[in-house]
Design a protein around this motif. Structure first.
Motif, PDB file in Angstrom:
ATOM      1  N   PRO A 190       0.825  -1.201   0.000  1.00 55.99           N
ATOM      2  CA  PRO A 190       0.000   0.000   0.000  1.00 55.99           C
ATOM      3  C   PRO A 190       0.867   1.262   0.000  1.00 55.99           C
ATOM      4  N   PRO A 191       0.711   2.132  -1.004  1.00 57.68           N
ATOM      5  CA  PRO A 191       1.561   3.327  -1.103  1.00 57.68           C
ATOM      6  C   PRO A 191       1.488   4.237   0.120  1.00 57.68           C
ATOM      7  N   GLY A 192       0.320   4.288   0.775  1.00 59.10           N
ATOM      8  CA  GLY A 192       0.156   5.159   1.939  1.00 59.10           C
ATOM      9  C   GLY A 192       0.319   4.441   3.260  1.00 59.10           C
ATOM     10  N   GLY A 193       0.649   3.180   3.206  1.00 58.03           N
ATOM     11  CA  GLY A 193       0.829   2.407   4.429  1.00 58.03           C
ATOM     12  C   GLY A 193      -0.469   1.775   4.887  1.00 58.03           C
ATOM     13  N   LYS A 194      -0.448   1.274   6.104  1.00 60.87           N
ATOM     14  CA  LYS A 194      -1.627   0.631   6.673  1.00 60.87           C
ATOM     15  C   LYS A 194      -1.729   0.956   8.147  1.00 60.87           C
ATOM     16  N   GLU A 231      -0.163   8.943   1.878  1.00 57.49           N
ATOM     17  CA  GLU A 231       0.080   9.350   3.259  1.00 57.49           C
ATOM     18  C   GLU A 231      -0.999  10.327   3.718  1.00 57.49           C
ATOM     19  N   GLU A 232      -1.492  11.162   2.808  1.00 60.55           N
ATOM     20  CA  GLU A 232      -2.532  12.129   3.150  1.00 60.55           C
ATOM     21  C   GLU A 232      -3.807  11.417   3.609  1.00 60.55           C
ATOM     22  N   CYS A 233      -4.181  10.354   2.894  1.00 64.28           N
ATOM     23  CA  CYS A 233      -5.371   9.592   3.297  1.00 64.28           C
ATOM     24  C   CYS A 233      -5.154   8.933   4.653  1.00 64.28           C
ATOM     25  N   ALA A 239      -5.496  11.590   7.309  1.00 65.34           N
ATOM     26  CA  ALA A 239      -6.905  11.972   7.484  1.00 65.34           C
ATOM     27  C   ALA A 239      -7.625  10.928   8.327  1.00 65.34           C
ATOM     28  N   PHE A 240      -7.353   9.653   8.062  1.00 62.41           N
ATOM     29  CA  PHE A 240      -7.966   8.565   8.831  1.00 62.41           C
ATOM     30  C   PHE A 240      -7.536   8.640  10.290  1.00 62.41           C
ATOM     31  N   ARG A 241      -6.268   8.855  10.528  1.00 62.20           N
ATOM     32  CA  ARG A 241      -5.762   8.894  11.906  1.00 62.20           C
ATOM     33  C   ARG A 241      -6.337  10.070  12.686  1.00 62.20           C
ATOM     34  N   ARG A 242      -6.610  11.185  12.001  1.00 63.18           N
ATOM     35  CA  ARG A 242      -7.188  12.349  12.679  1.00 63.18           C
ATOM     36  C   ARG A 242      -8.618  12.066  13.139  1.00 63.18           C
TER      37      ARG A 242
END
Length: 69
Positions: free
Chosen positions: A16-20, A33-35, A38-41
């Motif tokens: 996954p380009p943005g991690g997990k 990473e932006e997504c 946003a999820f973590r916020r």
């Protein structure tokens, strides 16, 4: 393939380009990473069925949840 919970794009779970992120026992995959940020916020906005009952008092610093797998 998994769906990014923020933007709904398909993401390869193996790279996954943005991690997990592991949120209350479920792993979410991100296209960027932006997504992921946003999820973590505000995870309850993107996974309300998992966050249900954990409400506004939820404090990720007081759990054993892994924000980066």
């Amino acid at each position: 393939m998994a769906a990014d919970p923020v933007c709904k794009k398909e993401v390869d779970e193996k790279a996954p380009p943005g991690g997990k992120v592991n949120f209350w026992g479920k792993v979410f995959y991100f296209c960027s990473e932006e997504c992921r940020k946003a999820f973590r916020r505000r995870p309850q906005d993107y996974a309300p069925e998992i966050a249900a009952g954990r409400g506004p008092e939820y404090d990720k610093s007081k759990t054993n949840e892994s924000w980066r797998v």
